[in-house]
Every structure is written in structure tokens, then in C-alpha cells.
Design an enzyme around this catalytic site. Structure first.
Site: not given
Ligand code: ADP
Length: 201
Positions: A107, A35
Site C-alpha cells: 500500500s 516488499s
Molecule cells: P513483506 O511481507 O513485507 O513483503 P516478508 O515478511 O514476506 O515481507 O519477508 C521479509 C523477510 O525478511 C522474511 O524472510 C523474514 O524472515 C526476513 N527478515 C529478516 N530480518 C527481519 C526482521 N528483523 N523483521 C522482519 N523480517 C525479517
């Protein structure tokens, strides 16, 4: 439930027909990872890029699915399994409908991911491991869930109180504590291109 008298009905329009109409193939791109590793963020930006190229695409997102069709499921091992089984079946329908489907789900269990891969039987299926250290994920904590998991308010939280089994042979690994969001999106687009997912016929 007895399924003996339920018989599959083939329609007149096939997936190949739909792919021909749309001028692109359909398939499933599976994003796995902790997550806050970035699955949703990357998948939605990939969706935007694909849509801009005239490709029918849709993101199936863990949280959204749990609000709807899987709202009756929890986070214990059995419910997690059922959660993914339903998602695999929904994905199958989407892919059959001609949509390039992007699925963003933690997953955490190898066995469950293998089940999905087998269900697609190598049929336009890609696995993307969105890899990020638990420390970085906890620092990001966009929904405040890690804090709640540490406090014991959320039980069975992947990476804190439930395991995450790393994929052994994903099609690509995105190390999101090292690369920025745009680079990840670019890498996914390159992968889709090289595997002929966005090949126009
Ligand atoms: P997941 O779906 O894996 O739970 P999310 O996409 O909802 O993750 O959240 C990831 C968070 O991390 C977002 O707020 C995104 O902007 C932030 N973030 C910061 N740096 C990165 C990066 N290098 N790659 C992906 N997300 C990043």
C-alpha cells in the site's frame, strides 16, 4: 453500474452480537511497508499469538489476494487503487463477521491508505508502518523480486521503479532493520493490548 435499486439488508445478528459471542472485539490492523520489510512474517506470527489466546483472526496477504480475487489486476496506479478498494471491502466484511483482521499490503500511496482509514472511520483501525531501508529489503529479497525489478523484468516495483510514500502518522513504526522479528511481534501485541483490541469482556 446502476446501484439505485440495490438496498442494504440488515441481518438479525450484528457485529456486536458476534463480538459478544467471541468474547473479543473485531477490527482491522493494517501493515504497510516495502516488499520484504517483514509485513507478512510479523502479521502471521501475530495471528499465531492471537489464535493461541482464543481470538478469531485472519491474515489478508498481498500475494495471496492477488492470486485469487484480484488476479485480474496489475500494478499500474489504477489497478493498485482497485486492488486496495477490494481489500478494504473484504476487510469490512471480515471485521463485520467478528474477526480480528490483519492486512499485510505494501500500500505505497498515502491517498489509498487514507481511503481505507476513512472507510473504517476510526472504527477499530490501526496502521502499522513496517519500516526497513531499501538496501536491507534488497539484501533480504526472499522472493528474488528485487533482482528482477533491478533487471527491469518486473516493472513498477515499489522502492525501485515506483514510489513508496511513508505514513505520516502511523499507530506504530517497526524499524525492522534494527529490531528482530520477535521484538516486532511483541510490540504489535502490546499495541493491540493497549488499544483494547484483545480485551476480553
Ligand atoms: P513483506 O511481507 O513485507 O513483503 P516478508 O515478511 O514476506 O515481507 O519477508 C521479509 C523477510 O525478511 C522474511 O524472510 C523474514 O524472515 C526476513 N527478515 C529478516 N530480518 C527481519 C526482521 N528483523 N523483521 C522482519 N523480517 C525479517
Amino acid at each position: 453500474m446502476n446501484q439505485n435499486h440495490v438496498i442494504w439488508h440488515n441481518g438479525f445478528v450484528s457485529r456486536a452480537d458476534r463480538n459478544n459471542l467471541n468474547n473479543h472485539i473485531s477490527g482491522l490492523v493494517w501493515f504497510t511497508g516495502l516488499s520484504a520489510s517483514g509485513k507478512s512474517t510479523i502479521a502471521h506470527l501475530v495471528e499465531k499469538e492471537l489464535f493461541g489466546k482464543g481470538i478469531l483472526t485472519y491474515v489478508l496477504d498481498g500475494d495471496n489476494v492477488r492470486h485469487g480475487i484480484n488476479s485480474n489486476l496489475g500494478f499500474g496506479p489504477e489497478d493498485r487503487k482497485e486492488n486496495l478498494r477490494r481489500i478494504a471491502e473484504i476487510s469490512k466484511l471480515f471485521v463485520d463477521a467478528g474477526i480480528l483482521t490483519l492486512a499485510a499490503f505494501i500500500s505505497p500511496c498515502k491517498e489509498d491508505r487514507e481511503y481505507i482509514r476513512k472507510r473504517f472511520d476510526g472504527d477499530n483501525f490501526l496502521e502499522i508502518y513496517v519500516k526497513c531501508s531499501i538496501e536491507e529489503c534488497e539484501k533480504r529479497d526472499p522472493k528474488g523480486q528485487y533482482k528482477k525489478a533491478r533487471a527491469g523484468i518486473i516493472k513498477n516495483y515499489t522502492g525501485i521503479s515506483a514510489p513508496y510514500e511513508e505514513p505520516e502518522n502511523p499507530d506504530i513504526i517497526l524499524n525492522t532493520d534494527e529490531i528482530d522479528i520477535e521484538t516486532s511481534v511483541h510490540k504489535v501485541m502490546e499495541l493491540l493490548d493497549s488499544r483494547k483490541f484483545i480485551l476480553f469482556r
